[in-house]
Design a protein around this motif. Structure first.
Motif, PDB file in Angstrom:
ATOM      1  N   PRO A  50      30.140  12.282 100.551  1.00 30.89           N
ATOM      2  CA  PRO A  50      30.475  12.258  99.124  1.00 30.89           C
ATOM      3  C   PRO A  50      30.147  13.567  98.407  1.00 30.89           C
ATOM      4  CG  PRO A  50      29.385  10.226  99.756  1.00 30.89           C
ATOM      5  CD  PRO A  50      29.247  11.167 100.912  1.00 30.89           C
ATOM      6  N   GLY A  51      29.028  14.196  98.807  1.00 31.78           N
ATOM      7  CA  GLY A  51      28.699  15.487  98.212  1.00 31.78           C
ATOM      8  C   GLY A  51      29.733  16.544  98.533  1.00 31.78           C
ATOM      9  N   ALA A 177      18.649  16.250  98.345  1.00 35.02           N
ATOM     10  CA  ALA A 177      18.226  15.484  97.176  1.00 35.02           C
ATOM     11  C   ALA A 177      17.423  16.372  96.232  1.00 35.02           C
ATOM     12  CB  ALA A 177      17.379  14.289  97.615  1.00 35.02           C
ATOM     13  N   PRO A 178      17.568  16.207  94.918  1.00 27.77           N
ATOM     14  CA  PRO A 178      16.798  17.012  93.957  1.00 27.77           C
ATOM     15  C   PRO A 178      15.301  16.857  94.136  1.00 27.77           C
ATOM     16  CG  PRO A 178      18.607  15.885  92.860  1.00 27.77           C
ATOM     17  CD  PRO A 178      18.538  15.339  94.245  1.00 27.77           C
ATOM     18  N   GLU A 179      14.852  15.720  94.674  1.00 27.93           N
ATOM     19  CA  GLU A 179      13.423  15.494  94.870  1.00 27.93           C
ATOM     20  C   GLU A 179      12.817  16.488  95.853  1.00 27.93           C
ATOM     21  OE1 GLU A 179      15.344  12.012  93.250  1.00 27.93           O
ATOM     22  OE2 GLU A 179      15.746  13.191  95.068  1.00 27.93           O
ATOM     23  N   ALA A 200      27.539   9.443  91.356  1.00 30.62           N
ATOM     24  CA  ALA A 200      28.363   8.284  91.007  1.00 30.62           C
ATOM     25  C   ALA A 200      29.256   7.875  92.173  1.00 30.62           C
ATOM     26  CB  ALA A 200      29.212   8.596  89.775  1.00 30.62           C
ATOM     27  N   VAL A 201      29.803   8.859  92.881  1.00 34.52           N
ATOM     28  CA  VAL A 201      30.663   8.564  94.027  1.00 34.52           C
ATOM     29  C   VAL A 201      29.859   7.918  95.146  1.00 34.52           C
ATOM     30  CG1 VAL A 201      32.010   9.656  95.857  1.00 34.52           C
ATOM     31  CG2 VAL A 201      32.396  10.308  93.487  1.00 34.52           C
ATOM     32  N   PRO A 208      23.824   6.147 100.788  1.00 35.61           N
ATOM     33  CA  PRO A 208      22.536   6.664 100.334  1.00 35.61           C
ATOM     34  C   PRO A 208      22.707   7.718  99.248  1.00 35.61           C
ATOM     35  CG  PRO A 208      23.092   7.549 102.498  1.00 35.61           C
ATOM     36  CD  PRO A 208      24.099   6.483 102.195  1.00 35.61           C
ATOM     37  N   GLY A 209      21.740   7.768  98.340  1.00 34.99           N
ATOM     38  CA  GLY A 209      21.787   8.748  97.262  1.00 34.99           C
ATOM     39  C   GLY A 209      22.483   8.267  96.013  1.00 34.99           C
ATOM     40  N   GLY A 210      23.102   7.102  96.063  1.00 35.36           N
ATOM     41  CA  GLY A 210      23.753   6.569  94.877  1.00 35.36           C
ATOM     42  C   GLY A 210      22.751   5.934  93.929  1.00 35.36           C
ATOM     43  N   GLU A 211      22.964   6.134  92.631  1.00 37.21           N
ATOM     44  CA  GLU A 211      22.078   5.565  91.621  1.00 37.21           C
ATOM     45  C   GLU A 211      22.922   4.927  90.532  1.00 37.21           C
ATOM     46  OE1 GLU A 211      19.524   8.572  90.125  1.00 37.21           O
ATOM     47  OE2 GLU A 211      18.771   9.181  92.097  1.00 37.21           O
TER      48      GLU A 211
END
Length: 242
Positions: A50-51, A177-179, A200-201, A208-211
């Motif tokens: 997705p990224g 990930a920004p973390e 969002a995608v 994974p990584g979706g919020e």
């Protein structure tokens, strides 16, 4: 005007092919050579694809920018000016052709991701919604590119202007990930419009990584950019044609 732009594909097949293959090369490179997914929980491929889809929508604007500047410098605009057409028809036709190529690029990259083992888990409606967000982001980026091309005015300046797109693409959560980043950088990355689209995608794809809650931002950011740059581009084009 759109048909005119599509006719160029037949005369420049290599350029079209490179535009489709380059994102695939990035996906393979970051997925198997450079990637690692620091601070990414779950399948990294499910995070990366997705990224990469969002990154693809931000890159590849130089073809459109070059076409616009070449038309300006070859006198083609003078011919169009004498025809009974809307002032922004040239730009709209160019953007429509670009969106068709962008959609084709999404299809190729999704197919390659599927061949590598990536799967979506959000259902058909969520899948179409994710594709819609990606194309909306591309449409906004496209009009930024058109405006910058009109400002640059000459093909040789397009490459310098195109470099401005790279920070947007790589200062994002497309690959990590920004973390995993320093606090100030992670905050900037989270506010990046491309990061909002990618998050969002991922959520719509069920990976994974979706919020939750990022879909509205993935819609608001491109609409805000369009509200600024689409009128600016059409106005500047009108002034050039006056």
């Amino acid at each position: 005007m759109t048909r005119r732009e599509l006719a160029h594909w037949a005369r420049q097949p290599v350029q079209v092919l490179v535009g489709l293959v380059f994102p695939v090369m990035l996906l393979l490179m970051f997925g198997y050579l450079v990637g690692g997914g620091r601070e990414v929980t779950g399948d990294y491929l499910g995070y990366l694809v997705p990224g990469m889809l969002a990154l693809t929508m931000a890159f590849g604007l130089e073809g459109t920018m070059l076409a616009v500047t070449q038309d300006l410098n070859k006198g083609v605009i003078d011919r169009f000016r004498s025809m009974p057409m809307a002032n922004g028809a040239v730009l709209v036709g160019r953007s429509a052709a670009d969106m068709l190529q962008s959609a084709a690029g999404l299809v190729v990259l999704i197919a390659v991701g599927h061949a590598l083992g990536w799967r979506t888990h959000g259902g058909a409606a969520a899948f179409l919604g994710a594709v819609g967000l990606l194309l909306l982001f591309r449409f906004a980026m496209l009009w930024i590119g058109i405006h910058l091309a009109l400002v640059a005015g000459k093909p040789e300046l397009v490459q310098a202007v195109q470099i401005l797109v790279w920070p947007l693409g790589f200062l994002s959560n497309a690959f990590a990930a920004p973390e995993a980043m320093p606090g100030w950088l992670g905050t900037a990355v989270q506010w990046n419009p491309m990061s909002q689209t990618a998050t969002a995608v991922r959520e719509l794809f069920g990976g994974p990584g979706g919020e939750p809650g990022h879909v509205w931002a993935a819609v608001a950011w491109p609409l805000a950019l369009l509200a600024v740059f689409l009128p600016l581009a059409v106005r500047r084009f009108g002034r050039l044609s006056a």
